[in-house]
Motif scaffolding. Sequence first.
Motif, PDB file in Angstrom:
ATOM      1  N   ASP A   1       0.872  -1.196  -0.026  1.00  0.00           N
ATOM      2  CA  ASP A   1      -0.006   0.041   0.047  1.00  0.00           C
ATOM      3  C   ASP A   1       1.007   1.211   0.108  1.00  0.00           C
ATOM      4  N   LEU A   2       1.855   1.284   0.814  1.00  0.00           N
ATOM      5  CA  LEU A   2       2.794   2.344   1.031  1.00  0.00           C
ATOM      6  C   LEU A   2       3.635   2.336  -0.479  1.00  0.00           C
ATOM      7  N   LEU A   3       4.199   1.254  -1.137  1.00  0.00           N
ATOM      8  CA  LEU A   3       4.836   1.176  -2.237  1.00  0.00           C
ATOM      9  C   LEU A   3       4.168   1.863  -3.227  1.00  0.00           C
ATOM     10  N   ALA A   4       2.818   1.740  -3.480  1.00  0.00           N
ATOM     11  CA  ALA A   4       1.986   2.566  -4.337  1.00  0.00           C
ATOM     12  C   ALA A   4       2.075   3.978  -4.323  1.00  0.00           C
ATOM     13  N   LEU A   5       2.513   4.670  -3.048  1.00  0.00           N
ATOM     14  CA  LEU A   5       2.857   6.069  -3.112  1.00  0.00           C
ATOM     15  C   LEU A   5       4.174   6.263  -3.972  1.00  0.00           C
ATOM     16  N   LEU A   6       5.027   5.483  -3.781  1.00  0.00           N
ATOM     17  CA  LEU A   6       6.363   5.652  -4.535  1.00  0.00           C
ATOM     18  C   LEU A   6       6.478   5.021  -5.846  1.00  0.00           C
ATOM     19  N   LEU A   7       5.304   4.228  -6.393  1.00  0.00           N
ATOM     20  CA  LEU A   7       5.476   3.721  -7.458  1.00  0.00           C
ATOM     21  C   LEU A   7       5.923   4.376  -8.914  1.00  0.00           C
ATOM     22  N   PRO A   8       5.803   5.724  -9.061  1.00  0.00           N
ATOM     23  CA  PRO A   8       6.476   6.579 -10.238  1.00  0.00           C
ATOM     24  C   PRO A   8       7.891   6.390 -10.163  1.00  0.00           C
TER      25      PRO A   8
ATOM     26  N   THR B   1      -2.764   7.696  -4.164  1.00  0.00           N
ATOM     27  CA  THR B   1      -2.879   8.040  -5.735  1.00  0.00           C
ATOM     28  C   THR B   1      -3.367   6.788  -6.532  1.00  0.00           C
ATOM     29  N   GLN B   2      -3.303   7.224  -8.062  1.00  0.00           N
ATOM     30  CA  GLN B   2      -4.087   6.370  -8.707  1.00  0.00           C
ATOM     31  C   GLN B   2      -3.592   4.870  -8.611  1.00  0.00           C
ATOM     32  N   TYR B   3      -2.436   4.532  -8.248  1.00  0.00           N
ATOM     33  CA  TYR B   3      -2.035   3.234  -8.164  1.00  0.00           C
ATOM     34  C   TYR B   3      -2.514   2.610  -6.756  1.00  0.00           C
ATOM     35  N   SER B   4      -3.111   3.232  -6.057  1.00  0.00           N
ATOM     36  CA  SER B   4      -3.534   2.534  -4.666  1.00  0.00           C
ATOM     37  C   SER B   4      -4.715   1.678  -4.883  1.00  0.00           C
ATOM     38  N   LYS B   5      -5.094   0.643  -4.090  1.00  0.00           N
ATOM     39  CA  LYS B   5      -6.233   0.021  -3.829  1.00  0.00           C
ATOM     40  C   LYS B   5      -7.599   0.877  -3.422  1.00  0.00           C
ATOM     41  N   VAL B   6      -7.254   1.749  -2.890  1.00  0.00           N
ATOM     42  CA  VAL B   6      -8.249   2.820  -2.440  1.00  0.00           C
ATOM     43  C   VAL B   6      -8.762   3.751  -3.418  1.00  0.00           C
ATOM     44  N   TYR B   7      -8.015   4.000  -4.442  1.00  0.00           N
ATOM     45  CA  TYR B   7      -8.520   4.779  -5.766  1.00  0.00           C
ATOM     46  C   TYR B   7      -9.053   3.807  -6.452  1.00  0.00           C
ATOM     47  N   ARG B   8      -8.313   2.489  -6.936  1.00  0.00           N
ATOM     48  CA  ARG B   8      -9.061   1.674  -7.883  1.00  0.00           C
ATOM     49  C   ARG B   8     -10.241   1.078  -7.508  1.00  0.00           C
ATOM     50  N   LYS B   9     -10.212   1.025  -6.307  1.00  0.00           N
ATOM     51  CA  LYS B   9     -11.804   0.336  -5.738  1.00  0.00           C
ATOM     52  C   LYS B   9     -12.717   1.415  -5.913  1.00  0.00           C
ATOM     53  N   LEU B  10     -12.388   2.578  -5.287  1.00  0.00           N
ATOM     54  CA  LEU B  10     -13.532   3.595  -5.388  1.00  0.00           C
ATOM     55  C   LEU B  10     -13.868   3.928  -6.967  1.00  0.00           C
ATOM     56  N   LYS B  11     -12.720   3.911  -7.906  1.00  0.00           N
ATOM     57  CA  LYS B  11     -12.911   4.376  -9.374  1.00  0.00           C
ATOM     58  C   LYS B  11     -14.098   3.189  -9.950  1.00  0.00           C
ATOM     59  N   GLY B  12     -13.581   1.878  -9.775  1.00  0.00           N
ATOM     60  CA  GLY B  12     -14.637   0.886 -10.183  1.00  0.00           C
ATOM     61  C   GLY B  12     -14.886   0.941 -11.633  1.00  0.00           C
TER      62      GLY B  12
ATOM     63  N   LEU C   1       7.668  14.667  -3.969  1.00  0.00           N
ATOM     64  CA  LEU C   1       6.735  13.662  -4.808  1.00  0.00           C
ATOM     65  C   LEU C   1       5.561  14.237  -5.559  1.00  0.00           C
ATOM     66  N   PRO C   2       5.579  14.034  -6.744  1.00  0.00           N
ATOM     67  CA  PRO C   2       4.422  14.507  -7.798  1.00  0.00           C
ATOM     68  C   PRO C   2       3.179  13.729  -7.546  1.00  0.00           C
ATOM     69  N   PHE C   3       2.648  13.934  -6.307  1.00  0.00           N
ATOM     70  CA  PHE C   3       1.088  13.138  -6.026  1.00  0.00           C
ATOM     71  C   PHE C   3      -0.020  14.000  -6.826  1.00  0.00           C
ATOM     72  N   ARG C   4      -0.725  12.833  -7.409  1.00  0.00           N
ATOM     73  CA  ARG C   4      -1.901  13.068  -7.661  1.00  0.00           C
ATOM     74  C   ARG C   4      -2.947  12.511  -6.731  1.00  0.00           C
ATOM     75  N   ILE C   5      -3.671  13.251  -6.096  1.00  0.00           N
ATOM     76  CA  ILE C   5      -4.478  12.600  -5.216  1.00  0.00           C
ATOM     77  C   ILE C   5      -5.957  13.184  -4.927  1.00  0.00           C
ATOM     78  N   ASP C   6      -6.229  14.254  -5.930  1.00  0.00           N
ATOM     79  CA  ASP C   6      -7.654  14.881  -6.259  1.00  0.00           C
ATOM     80  C   ASP C   6      -8.216  14.282  -7.339  1.00  0.00           C
ATOM     81  N   TYR C   7      -9.391  14.095  -7.451  1.00  0.00           N
ATOM     82  CA  TYR C   7      -9.996  13.332  -8.553  1.00  0.00           C
ATOM     83  C   TYR C   7     -11.193  13.807  -8.919  1.00  0.00           C
ATOM     84  N   ILE C   8     -11.894  13.389 -10.327  1.00  0.00           N
ATOM     85  CA  ILE C   8     -13.088  13.629 -10.616  1.00  0.00           C
ATOM     86  C   ILE C   8     -13.448  12.536 -11.402  1.00  0.00           C
ATOM     87  N   LEU C   9     -14.343  11.667 -10.835  1.00  0.00           N
ATOM     88  CA  LEU C   9     -14.776  10.440 -11.343  1.00  0.00           C
ATOM     89  C   LEU C   9     -15.909  10.424 -11.774  1.00  0.00           C
TER      90      LEU C   9
END
Length: 343
Positions: free
Chosen positions: A40-47, A270-281, A303-311
């Motif tokens: 889960d934490l690795l997803a923050l650093l995936l880029p 981030t977009q690589y997290s399970k949190v985002y992917r589950k919410l995005k569906g 870190l160039p985080f993208r954590i704000d979204y419009i789904l």
Amino acid sequence: MKRSSLFIFAAKGVLFLLSFLLIAACLYGTIWNADIVFFDLLALLLPYLVIANLFSGLLAVILRSRYFLLPVASLLIWFFTLGSFWVLSVAASDESTDDISILSYNVQELEGNYRMTYAEAAPKIMDFVLDQNAKIVCFQEYANTQLTRKKMMAYPYEYHYGHTGNKTYAPMAIYSKYPILAAGSLDFPNSNNNAIFTDLLINKDTLRVYNVHLQSLRFRAGSLKRENSVRLFNRLGKTIRKQKEQVDILLAHTKSSPYPYIICGDFNNTQYSKVYRKLKGDLRDSFLEKGNGLGRTLLFKVLPFRIDYILIDPDFEITSHTNYKVEYSDHYPVRASFRLPEK
């Protein structure tokens, strides 16, 4: 063992490790049904893990080593499973005045970006929001003050939430130029974060808008240096588990919605997290379809985080997406426009 041989052995070890971590992160983010804090934490650093594999592969090619196939394979798996963090939209924006436009902005209670005072930041934030002329505005960490009430009079419909009984949540608000038929709060338990929603009457259709502020990671560049690494690991892991619980609450609420809906806000992941992917569906990420560049939304240079979204509902047509580089808060605002399906 000679120094040259030792160096080659160590280089191969690093190459194997980087490739393994990237592949494991891809599997964890897609088909691996598990909850492991490390990944889960690795997803923050995936880029950065992607970039490290790219450079290790190039080095292997320069050294004419057949081991270059490992980072190449891991990068291909990453690209075709999780997708790139860099977006280049070749299609130009085709937004029209009839489209539904929505702006999402974590304004840090209008207190500024660590270098500005409230007196400096608040009017700049509100003037910026009004200049964008979005038909729906979602604020996270809002402040309902005399200034904001005066500035937002351009929006005839509004819903605020921050206090309920003895519980206080980080204030949130939804402003709309469309009539609000109903509104409510999800009241996340054991948290100051929350999600709210409004049902908007748009011509003869009704659209539900969720404004979300998931559990905050609460770390700054300075805290990475000061905080004990074990304590930081445990705290971030606990935060992500809380985010997953909040996502489950939100998704359960969406299932009872009689209307199509969109979800926007500060997901704090981030977009690589399970949190985002589950919410995005099955929803569509407006940035991935109409955005450009890294899409960074957090004022955090490390870190160039993208954590704000419009789904957006998959049946809607996305016509534009914009990331604004205005440093009035600790977040950058995002805006998207879309069209409802024709009947």
